[in-house]
Design a protein around this motif. Structure first.
Motif: not given
Length: 188
Positions: A134-139, A167-171
Motif C-alpha cells: 500500500t505504501q509503495c502504491v501511494i508513493r 510522496h514521503d509524507r503521503a506514503s
C-alpha cells in the motif's frame, strides 16, 4: 552524541527504544538524501524502467497486430503508429500497473531500486522496516503528481522540516542515506 536537526536543538536519546541487534543498517544510518541525489537515482531508474516498459509494450503490440512484426518484400514500409488499443486508457493503466510493480518489487525486496543502490539511498517506513505494498502504491502515485507539478513535490524537501517530499509524507515512508562502507573505501 545525538544527531542535530538543522531546525532544532539537539535531541536526547533518553527513553528511546534500543536498535535491533540484527539490523546492520540501523547502526550506519545517515540523514535523508538531498534533492539532487534523489534526482540522480531517478535518472538511473528511468533508463531501466524505459527498457522494461519498451519490452512490455512489444508484447501486446505483437498480439494485437502481428503483421507489424513480419517483414515482407511486398510491404517495404515502416510502422509509425501503434494500434488504437495501445493508445487508450487500458494501455495507460497497464503501464501504470507495471511501474507500480517495478518500484514495489525493488522497495519490498531490499528497499532500493538499482538507482538507489548506486546513490546509496534506502527506502523505509517510519518504523525502519520495508514499506508495505500500500505504501509503495501511494508513493508511486503521489511521486507522479510531484513530477507533474514541475517537480514541486521534490523541491518541497527544502521547505520541509524533516527533508521529506510529498510522496514521503503521503506514503509514510522516509529515504535514508547509506554511508560508504569504510572497508570497501580503503581497498579502492
Amino acid at each position: 552524541m545525538p544527531p542535530k536537526s538543522r531546525h532544532s536543538k539537539p535531541v536526547s536519546n533518553k527513553g528511546a527504544a534500543p536498535m535491533a541487534a540484527n539490523d546492520s543498517l540501523s547502526e550506519h544510518r545517515e540523514g535523508p538524501p538531498g534533492v539532487f541525489r534523489r534526482i540522480a537515482a531517478i535518472v538511473y531508474d528511468v533508463f531501466l524502467l524505459f527498457a522494461v516498459l519498451f519490452v512490455a509494450t512489444l508484447i501486446p503490440a505483437y498480439f494485437l497486430s502481428p503483421e507489424s512484426f513480419v517483414a515482407s518484400p511486398a510491404n517495404n514500409s515502416v510502422v509509425h503508429e501503434l494500434d488504437i488499443p495501445l493508445q487508450g486508457w487500458i494501455y495507460r493503466g497497464y503501464l501504470m500497473v507495471l511501474i507500480i510493480i517495478f518500484y514495489g518489487f525493488f522497495w519490498r525486496k531490499s528497499g532500493q531500486t538499482l538507482g538507489m543502490q548506486a546513490w546509496r539511498i534506502k527506502l523505509e517506513n517510519l518504523n525502519g522496516e520495508q514499506p508495505s505494498w500500500t505504501q509503495c502504491v501511494i508513493r508511486v502515485l503521489v511521486a507522479g503528481i510531484s513530477l507533474a507539478a514541475g517537480g514541486l513535490g521534490y523541491w518541497w524537501i527544502w521547505l520541509d522540516r524533516d527533508n521529506r517530499s510529498w510522496h514521503d509524507r503521503a506514503s509514510k515512508t522516509v529515504l535514508r542515506s547509506i554511508p560508504k562502507d569504510k572497508k570497501k573505501a580503503k581497498k579502492t
